[in-house]
Design a protein around this motif. Structure first.
Motif, mmCIF file in Angstrom:
data_model
loop_
_atom_site.group_PDB
_atom_site.id
_atom_site.type_symbol
_atom_site.label_atom_id
_atom_site.label_comp_id
_atom_site.label_asym_id
_atom_site.label_seq_id
_atom_site.Cartn_x
_atom_site.Cartn_y
_atom_site.Cartn_z
ATOM 1 N N GLY A 1 89.185 -6.645 -58.743
ATOM 2 C CA GLY A 1 90.094 -6.925 -59.619
ATOM 3 C C GLY A 1 91.598 -7.113 -58.518
ATOM 4 O O GLY A 1 92.537 -7.413 -59.230
ATOM 5 N N VAL A 2 91.164 -6.755 -57.414
ATOM 6 C CA VAL A 2 92.276 -6.886 -56.742
ATOM 7 C C VAL A 2 91.798 -7.456 -55.112
ATOM 8 O O VAL A 2 90.704 -7.311 -54.616
ATOM 9 C CB VAL A 2 93.083 -5.399 -56.011
ATOM 10 C CG1 VAL A 2 93.932 -5.643 -54.873
ATOM 11 C CG2 VAL A 2 93.524 -4.699 -57.262
ATOM 12 N N LEU A 3 92.793 -8.426 -54.815
ATOM 13 C CA LEU A 3 92.180 -9.326 -53.803
ATOM 14 C C LEU A 3 93.237 -9.278 -52.588
ATOM 15 O O LEU A 3 94.430 -9.009 -52.813
ATOM 16 C CB LEU A 3 92.208 -10.908 -54.095
ATOM 17 C CG LEU A 3 91.541 -11.257 -55.655
ATOM 18 C CD1 LEU A 3 91.719 -12.551 -56.000
ATOM 19 C CD2 LEU A 3 89.959 -10.908 -55.451
ATOM 20 N N LEU A 4 92.573 -9.184 -51.307
ATOM 21 C CA LEU A 4 93.235 -9.090 -50.114
ATOM 22 C C LEU A 4 92.941 -10.166 -49.232
ATOM 23 O O LEU A 4 91.751 -10.487 -48.776
ATOM 24 C CB LEU A 4 93.057 -7.980 -49.533
ATOM 25 C CG LEU A 4 93.729 -7.753 -48.020
ATOM 26 C CD1 LEU A 4 95.077 -7.870 -48.191
ATOM 27 C CD2 LEU A 4 93.362 -6.275 -47.433
ATOM 28 N N LEU A 5 93.905 -11.310 -49.050
ATOM 29 C CA LEU A 5 93.608 -12.386 -47.987
ATOM 30 C C LEU A 5 94.157 -11.602 -46.554
ATOM 31 O O LEU A 5 95.434 -11.550 -46.316
ATOM 32 C CB LEU A 5 94.551 -13.405 -48.543
ATOM 33 C CG LEU A 5 94.388 -14.944 -47.566
ATOM 34 C CD1 LEU A 5 92.805 -15.226 -47.424
ATOM 35 C CD2 LEU A 5 95.334 -15.954 -48.173
#
Length: 400
Positions: free
Chosen positions: A166-170
């Motif tokens: 549900g949370v993305l980190l690029l």
């Protein structure tokens, strides 16, 4: 002897005190366990969600939650189930940065609890054995490989589309994640439902702060970028007190750098994907501007810390300076300006880039004789990179 044992367990699970005990266990999030108590032909089964990590490697430590559990649950009757979906998906595009990528993955492993983070590396046709090294040293990391190379934006989009949390980190491959930073990113988003994007407080290997985000580019910003004026002002004693690179607390901004950009899945689904028309820069700026127009807030959180080896990925490209590739940077920024501000605004920005860079090159030429001999070659190389970028601006103006 077996029947009373099963009955006792059932009574305990129905008891208010035991229910409170299970609720406490559920607060410690890490994995699923199923607990079976065998009684001849009968088997009672209960699902304990989010048991502490210690119980995954040493089931008897369930008793550490409360001594009562050891009296009614046989350690040999505990078996692990598949982990819950990760809370955070980390996507790392990489191209010929094997050692940096491996170091990045090591810091992620140290900064997060097992099973809580999904890591996806998109190898953009690397020729240095990046994919093989990751599969050998980090078998839990998913590796997607492009062949032929697709570029940063397409690689990032491929990884983000694959992510399941549900949370993305690029993340850039030349970053190192600080202790507790993944958890801090999750906490920041949980605390503010209107916050859609969180940028890390970036810093250099020596600990000094690095620019991490700010206001959307203005005409003055374009001139300052090309002229190098901010770097000169930063040497003044009071300048960084008035304009600190690292805020004391979370601060709202127009955009954050994509070196470490966290976002909600809802933002990605509503605003994404990244614009693949940018060659290397400005896709983060473009994405944040679109997210803000859609009603989401963007912020930098100083507790979300990431080390960034600034320029380590782009510095090897032909035409690059020490930490940036001026030609790619300026062309991508002008593309953003045309897209979001219009042709006339972009033309004025291009003029300011040419004016600022002319002043900068003149200053560098005058300073060259006063530099130590050991630094002159790199100084000349950076000046050539600036000159090539300025020439590209002139060619584009003639073609319009």
């Amino acid at each position: 002897m077996g029947a009373p044992r099963t009955t006792a367990v059932q009574r305990r699970l129905e008891d208010r005190k035991a229910r409170r005990l299970l609720w406490c266990a559920m607060k410690h999030r890490s994995t699923h366990l199923t607990v079976q108590v065998r009684n001849g032909e009968q088997t009672g089964q209960w699902l304990f969600s989010w048991i502490p990590q210690a119980s995954r490697t040493s089931p008897p430590s369930l008793g550490g939650i409360h001594p009562l559990l050891n009296d009614y649950i046989r350690p040999d009757a505990i078996e692990s189930l598949p982990a819950m979906p990760p809370r955070l998906s980390i996507v790392i595009p990489t191209h010929d940065t094997r050692e940096l990528t491996l170091r990045c993955l090591e810091t992620i492993a140290r900064a997060s609890s097992p099973g809580s983070v999904e890591v996806i590396v998109v190898d953009d046709a690397s020729g240095d054995g990046t994919s093989a090294a990751i599969r050998e040293l980090h078998p839990g990391v998913e590796v997607l490989r492009n062949d032929p190379a697709a570029g940063f934006s397409r690689s990032a989009n491929r990884g983000l589309a694959r992510a399941s949390a549900g949370v993305l980190l690029l993340l850039n491959s030349d970053t190192e994640v600080g202790p507790g930073s993944p958890e801090r990113l999750l906490e920041a988003l949980e605390a503010d439902p209107g916050l859609g994007i969180v940028g890390a407080a970036l810093h250099y290997p020596d600990g000094s702060p690095q620019w991490s985000g700010g206001e959307a580019p203005s005409h003055a910003w374009f001139f300052a970028l090309a002229s190098g004026l901010p770097a000169l002002l930063a040497r003044l004693p009071l300048y960084r007190r008035l304009k600190p690179l690292e805020p004391a607390g979370p601060v709202g901004v127009d955009w954050v750098t994509g070196a470490a950009l966290g976002l909600r899945r809802e933002v990605w689904e509503a605003v994404g994907p990244l614009d693949e028309g940018y060659r290397f820069y400005a896709q983060d700026l473009d994405f944040c501007v679109r997210a803000r127009r859609a009603g989401w807030e963007v912020a930098i959180d100083p507790a979300f810390r990431v080390l960034h080896h600034h320029g380590a990925t782009i510095g090897r490209k032909e035409g690059a300076g020490r930490r940036q590739h001026p030609e790619l940077l300026w062309m991508d920024l002008l593309r953003w300006a045309r897209k979001h501000r219009g042709e006339r605004w972009a033309d004025r920005a291009a003029l300011l880039l040419r004016t600022g860079s002319a002043l900068r090159l003149a200053g560098r030429l005058l300073a060259l004789p006063f530099l130590p001999r050991a630094e002159r070659d790199s100084w000349r190389a950076e000046s050539r990179a600036l000159g090539a970028a300025r020439q590209k601006l002139a060619i584009r103006e003639d073609s319009v």
